[in-house]
Design an enzyme around this catalytic site. Structure first.
Site, PDB file in Angstrom:
ATOM      1  CE  LYS A 245      -3.090   3.127   3.328  1.00 40.46           C
ATOM      2  NZ  LYS A 245      -3.897   2.662   4.289  1.00 40.46           N
TER       3      LYS A 245
ATOM      4  CD  GLU B 141      -6.402   7.740  10.730  1.00 41.05           C
ATOM      5  OE1 GLU B 141      -5.656   7.034  11.228  1.00 41.05           O
ATOM      6  OE2 GLU B 141      -6.071   8.329  10.113  1.00 41.05           O
TER       7      GLU B 141
END
Length: 402
Positions: free
Chosen positions: A150, A204
């Site tokens: 990723k 977050e």
């Protein structure tokens, strides 16, 4: 040396936002709001925080003893950049005021106060170039075998106003619009004359620490909110059932658990993510909770162990970081770093620096990114960044496609 002081308990988050000025430090979460002014010390690395906090705490103890009062723990507030080899900017404020968490304003239920001036917007890179960058990343992923799993690619918008940016109003707009997010406004090193600020409302949590308790709430996998309730619900369900987004999310959660594991006697990691919503986005969310082996482990040490997570960099970290450097056409600076606070007792909260703006004078830079997996679609990745940029654009009074 002056002491850090704590405000009257009746103080509200709105009071702190009203008092905030560029150059100050502000942070809000679901547990508290903080507003720092002045500077007892400034350091450029997390490693230097313990010494700076200890010195401030000793000074406070002397002043408190003379006044017959027990001072609150010294607090450091600030930001670290995406590239951990670069200097951080962390301040031990002279004065710290605290308040309860923010709530949605009854006077302005939608949170917005208008800004003056007209905006010129320059994408960096242009949308077509970002799509091409995603295509390039997909080729790198395909050619790496399983070595690179990723990589997170971002893009930026450069906004310039005919008026000086009202930083305090933009920050207040962000916090009042999305009070459940982590609001922040911290000073940054200047690039010339004037004050430079990093402001935002991040969804977050990188890490929070209270005594033995530690938590992290990684997010990965996103979908745009819609004003149409039916479409909004469809977007949420599609995200929750997306195999690609679940795979991306699992990589982040695994990395967070691996980073916290060595510090914890126990760690709870849910098997499946939940949905988290902000004013503009849906996210896949997993809250990881743990009990520390050593309650004296400071929050900023845990933040350093976690940063950067795969949510903003990729897997594995080193290869993803190098790929970002080779493909992205701008300097992230403090975007996708971490921002927050730690006190002398080691407690604190640090969040991932997303949904943010780097502001100085008449100009500001906005940022948004997305995780690129082998299954990613370049067009969808561009649309995701556009949706994420809306958080800041709406706070500036800009509602247009980017």
């Amino acid at each position: 040396m002056p002491e850090q002081r704590v405000a009257d308990p009746a103080t509200t988050a709105d009071d702190l936002l009203g008092a905030y000025r560029p150059g100050d430090s502000f942070f809000s979460s679901a547990t508290l709001s903080l507003h720092g002014t002045g500077s007892l010390a400034t350091v450029d690395s997390l490693d230097a925080l313990p010494e700076a906090l200890a010195a401030a705490g000793q000074a406070q103890s002397r002043v408190g003893a003379q006044a017959g009062q027990a001072p609150a723990p010294a607090v450091a507030m600030g930001a670290i950049p995406f590239d951990t080899a670069r200097p951080a900017h962390l301040v031990v404020p002279e004065t710290v005021r605290t308040a309860p968490p923010p709530t949605r304003s009854a006077e302005r239920p939608h949170g917005w106060k208008a800004l003056h001036g007209r905006w010129t917007i320059t994408p960096v890179p242009a949308p077509a170039e970002h799509t091409a960058a995603v295509e390039r990343a997909l080729k790198v992923l395909a050619g790496s075998g399983d070595e690179l799993r990723k990589v997170v690619l971002a893009r930026s918008l450069r906004l310039e106003s005919t008026e000086e940016v009202d930083v305090a109003t933009v920050l207040a707009n962000l916090v009042r619009r999305d009070p459940q997010a982590f609001g922040f406004g911290v000073n940054l090193p200047t690039r010339g004359d004037g004050v430079r600020s990093l402001i935002g409302a991040s969804p977050e949590l990188l890490v929070s620490k209270r005594g033995r308790r530690v938590a992290s709430n990684p997010l990965a996998g996103s979908a745009r909110r819609s004003a149409d309730p039916t479409k909004d619900q469809r977007n949420a369900v599609a995200l929750l059932t997306s195999a690609k987004d679940h795979k991306e999310h699992a990589l982040v959660v695994e990395a967070v658990a691996d980073a916290l594991g060595p510090y914890c006697r126990s760690l709870t990691v849910p098997a499946e993510p939940e949905l988290l919503r902000t004013a503009t986005m849906w996210h896949l969310s997993t809250r990881v909770d743990g009990e520390l082996e050593d309650p004296d482990t400071p929050a900023h040490l845990l933040a350093a162990a976690l940063h950067p997570t795969p949510a903003v960099c990729g897997v594995p970290t080193r290869q993803a970081f190098d790929t970002i450097g080779a493909i992205e056409s701008f300097d992230r600076g403090f975007y996708t770093g971490a921002v927050g606070y730690s006190d002398a007792a080691g407690d604190g909260e640090w969040v991932v620096t997303i949904r943010c703006a780097d502001v100085a004078g008449h100009a500001l830079d906005l940022f948004a990114g997305g995780g690129i997996m082998p299954e990613s679609d370049p067009g969808a990745e561009l649309a995701e960044t556009s949706a994420k940029l809306r958080t800041l654009l709406l706070a500036l009074g800009v509602d247009r496609a980017v």
